[in-house]
Design an enzyme around this catalytic site. Sequence first.
Site, PDB file in Angstrom:
ATOM      1  N   LYS A 105       0.412 -64.858 -61.773  1.00 16.39           N
ATOM      2  CA  LYS A 105       1.743 -65.096 -61.183  1.00 16.39           C
ATOM      3  C   LYS A 105       2.670 -65.770 -62.196  1.00 16.39           C
ATOM      4  O   LYS A 105       3.875 -65.542 -62.178  1.00 16.39           O
ATOM      5  CB  LYS A 105       1.622 -65.902 -59.888  1.00 16.39           C
ATOM      6  CG  LYS A 105       0.870 -65.117 -58.817  1.00 16.39           C
ATOM      7  CD  LYS A 105       0.901 -65.779 -57.481  1.00 16.39           C
ATOM      8  CE  LYS A 105      -0.037 -65.099 -56.505  1.00 16.39           C
ATOM      9  NZ  LYS A 105      -1.477 -65.298 -56.835  1.00 16.39           N
TER      10      LYS A 105
ATOM     11  N   PRO B 106      -5.531 -68.010 -63.166  1.00 14.41           N
ATOM     12  CA  PRO B 106      -5.598 -67.531 -64.551  1.00 14.41           C
ATOM     13  C   PRO B 106      -4.271 -67.066 -65.142  1.00 14.41           C
ATOM     14  O   PRO B 106      -4.241 -66.645 -66.286  1.00 14.41           O
ATOM     15  CB  PRO B 106      -6.590 -66.371 -64.464  1.00 14.41           C
ATOM     16  CG  PRO B 106      -6.437 -65.851 -63.066  1.00 14.41           C
ATOM     17  CD  PRO B 106      -6.086 -67.036 -62.208  1.00 14.41           C
TER      18      PRO B 106
ATOM     19  N   CYS C   2      -4.343 -67.377 -50.263  1.00 14.07           N
ATOM     20  CA  CYS C   2      -4.961 -66.081 -49.926  1.00 14.07           C
ATOM     21  C   CYS C   2      -5.994 -66.348 -48.835  1.00 14.07           C
ATOM     22  O   CYS C   2      -7.181 -66.101 -49.015  1.00 14.07           O
ATOM     23  CB  CYS C   2      -5.572 -65.436 -51.166  1.00 14.07           C
ATOM     24  SG  CYS C   2      -6.703 -66.505 -52.061  1.00 14.07           S
TER      25      CYS C   2
ATOM     26  N   ALA D  65      -1.747 -72.695 -61.673  1.00 11.93           N
ATOM     27  CA  ALA D  65      -1.353 -71.485 -62.396  1.00 11.93           C
ATOM     28  C   ALA D  65      -2.478 -70.565 -62.860  1.00 11.93           C
ATOM     29  O   ALA D  65      -2.247 -69.360 -63.023  1.00 11.93           O
ATOM     30  CB  ALA D  65      -0.514 -71.882 -63.607  1.00 11.93           C
TER      31      ALA D  65
HETATM   32  C1  LIG Z   1      -5.118 -69.590 -56.067  1.00  4.49           C
HETATM   33  S1  LIG Z   1      -5.527 -70.105 -57.657  1.00  4.49           S
HETATM   34  C2  LIG Z   1      -4.076 -69.745 -58.573  1.00  4.49           C
HETATM   35  C3  LIG Z   1      -3.952 -68.323 -59.041  1.00  4.49           C
HETATM   36  C4  LIG Z   1      -2.778 -68.123 -59.965  1.00  4.49           C
HETATM   37  N1  LIG Z   1      -1.547 -68.588 -59.361  1.00  4.49           N
HETATM   38  C5  LIG Z   1      -2.618 -66.671 -60.377  1.00  4.49           C
HETATM   39  O1  LIG Z   1      -1.915 -65.929 -59.694  1.00  4.49           O
HETATM   40  O2  LIG Z   1      -3.215 -66.274 -61.374  1.00  4.49           O
HETATM   41  C6  LIG Z   1      -5.421 -71.843 -57.508  1.00  4.49           C
HETATM   42  C7  LIG Z   1      -5.595 -72.571 -58.823  1.00  4.49           C
HETATM   43  O3  LIG Z   1      -5.312 -73.954 -58.599  1.00  4.49           O
HETATM   44  C8  LIG Z   1      -6.166 -74.726 -59.383  1.00  4.49           C
HETATM   45  N2  LIG Z   1      -6.181 -76.088 -58.830  1.00  4.49           N
HETATM   46  C9  LIG Z   1      -7.022 -76.613 -57.906  1.00  4.49           C
HETATM   47  N3  LIG Z   1      -6.685 -77.883 -57.635  1.00  4.49           N
HETATM   48  C10 LIG Z   1      -5.605 -78.172 -58.391  1.00  4.49           C
HETATM   49  C11 LIG Z   1      -4.818 -79.338 -58.564  1.00  4.49           C
HETATM   50  N4  LIG Z   1      -5.069 -80.441 -57.879  1.00  4.49           N
HETATM   51  N5  LIG Z   1      -3.787 -79.277 -59.447  1.00  4.49           N
HETATM   52  C12 LIG Z   1      -3.530 -78.148 -60.147  1.00  4.49           C
HETATM   53  N6  LIG Z   1      -4.260 -77.020 -60.030  1.00  4.49           N
HETATM   54  C13 LIG Z   1      -5.265 -77.030 -59.159  1.00  4.49           C
HETATM   55  C14 LIG Z   1      -7.470 -73.978 -59.297  1.00  4.49           C
HETATM   56  O4  LIG Z   1      -8.337 -74.340 -60.364  1.00  4.49           O
HETATM   57  C15 LIG Z   1      -6.990 -72.527 -59.389  1.00  4.49           C
HETATM   58  O5  LIG Z   1      -6.984 -72.101 -60.706  1.00  4.49           O
END
Ligand SMILES: C[S@@+](CC[C@H](N)C(=O)[O-])C[C@H]1O[C@@H](n2cnc3c(N)ncnc32)[C@H](O)[C@@H]1O
Length: 426
Positions: free
Chosen positions: A249, A246, A362, A244
Site C-alpha cells: 500500500k 511489506p 482484513c 507499512a
Molecule cells: C496489515 S499489515 C500491513 C500491510 C501493508 N500495509 C501492505 O499493504 O503491504 C500490518 C503491519 O503492521 C505491523 N505492526 C504491528 N504492530 C505495529 C505497531 N504497533 N506499529 C507499527 N506497525 C505495526 C505489522 O508488523 C504488519 O507488518
Amino acid sequence: MPTPARLHVAHALHEVFGEKGRVPDIWDRDLGEDAALAQALLGLCLRRWGRLQAWVKPKLKDPARGVPLGTQVALAMGLVQLAWLPGVSDHAAVNEAVELAATRDLGFVPHKGLVNAILRRAAKDRAGLAAELEALPATLDRPPAAERALRAALVPHGAVADLEVLWARLQQPPRPSFRVLAGEPPEGLVPDPQLPDCLRLAEGLPFPRPWLEAGHGMVQDRSSQALLSYRWDRPVTRILDACAAPGGKTTTLARRHPGAQLTALEVHPRRVARLRQTLQQRGIEAQVVQADAAEWLERSEGAFDLILLDAPCSGSGTIQKHPEWPWLVHDDLPRLTGLQRRLLTAAAERLAPGGLIIYAVCSWLPEEGIAHRDWLAEARPDLRPTAVWPAALGAPAEVEGELTACFRPHPLRWEGEGFQAFALTR
Ligand SMILES: C[S@@+](CC[C@H](N)C(=O)[O-])C[C@H]1O[C@@H](n2cnc3c(N)ncnc32)[C@H](O)[C@@H]1O
C-alpha cells in the site's frame, strides 16, 4: 527421499498443526516448476484436513488414540494426491508418502507400514476415495474460529443463511490480482471491470512470475486495490502509512500522490528490512522508520493530510488465501483490538484539519472494524465519516450519493479478501 515439493508441504503442515504457526509467505520459494503441485497439495491438505482425518480414523487399530502428526501428515498428503490430483501417479502418491512417514523429523517411522497399507488400498479406487471424502460433512473442515468469522462476514448483510455458500467459495484457491509498476502488462492479464488499475489473470494462463520478478508488477489483493481507490481531491503534502510492511500500500500511496512527503512506519525489524527493500526496488522515496506507530505518533510532531492505518488484525478475512487460518489459535483478539484502538487514538491526534484518515483491517470481526468507528464517534466527535469509496464497493447503509464512508464489501458479491475500512476527516 520425497521430492523437495512434498518436503516443503510436509514442513508447512507441521508448522500449522504442530506449532500452530502460519505458513510463511515464501514457503514455496525455489520450487520452480514444482511450485504449482506444492501449492495445490498444501491447499487441499489444509482445506480438507478435518475430512481427511475423519476418513482415516475408523481404519486405525485404536481410533480413539489416533496417530502422531507425522503419520497424519503423510497420510493426508498421500490421500489428497490420490483423490484430487489426477496428474500424480498411484506409485508417486503412495511411495512418496511412505518415504515421508519414514523421514525422522517429518514422519513417524514405526507407521511406515500403516501408511503403505492404507494408501495402497485407497489407490485401488481413486474416484471412490474422492467420493467418500467429499461425502463427509464440510463442517469437519471448519473449526469454531472459521464458523465465527463467516457469521461475522454475513450478519451485516443479512445473509447468514448463505454460510455454506460462502464456505464453499472460500475453499477455492483465490484468483490473484496484480498492479502494473512499469511498462505494459504481460499477455493474459486483463483489466478488472470494477477497478481500472487492477489486473486479473485470465483463466488457465501461467502465473506471471518473470514479470513480477523483474519488478514490473506486483501482486495486490483486489480488496486492497479497492481500498486505495478512495476519491479525495484535497491537497495532500504529508502522508503517513502507519503500519507499512511489506509495502504494497505504501507503493500505491506514493504513486497516487507523487511529490507528497511519505513516512512509513513498521514495528518489526525483519519486516522493516523487507519494507525498505521493496521500496528501494520500486524506486519509492519514503522515510522508513522502525517504531511502534502509537509511540512514534505520540512523541513526534507535525500533522498529516492523509493517514493510512492498515492495522494488524486477526486476518479473519484472509481465509481463502490462508487456508491454515481456521486451524490456528486465535486467542489474541483482546490484545489486537486494544492495539488497534491505541493506534487509532494516536493517529487521530495527528490528523491535519481537513485531512483524511483511513482505517482498514482484513478481518470480518466487527470488534476489529466497525466497532472502532462507533467508539471513535463518541470519543472524538471532531472526526466525521467521509464518503470516499465508490458505493458499489461498500456497504449500502453508508451510501452518500455515489460514495460511501465505509468499505465493507459483501462477501458473496465481492471477490477479494474480507475487509472493513472506514474513512474520517476532521
Ligand atoms: C496489515 S499489515 C500491513 C500491510 C501493508 N500495509 C501492505 O499493504 O503491504 C500490518 C503491519 O503492521 C505491523 N505492526 C504491528 N504492530 C505495529 C505497531 N504497533 N506499529 C507499527 N506497525 C505495526 C505489522 O508488523 C504488519 O507488518
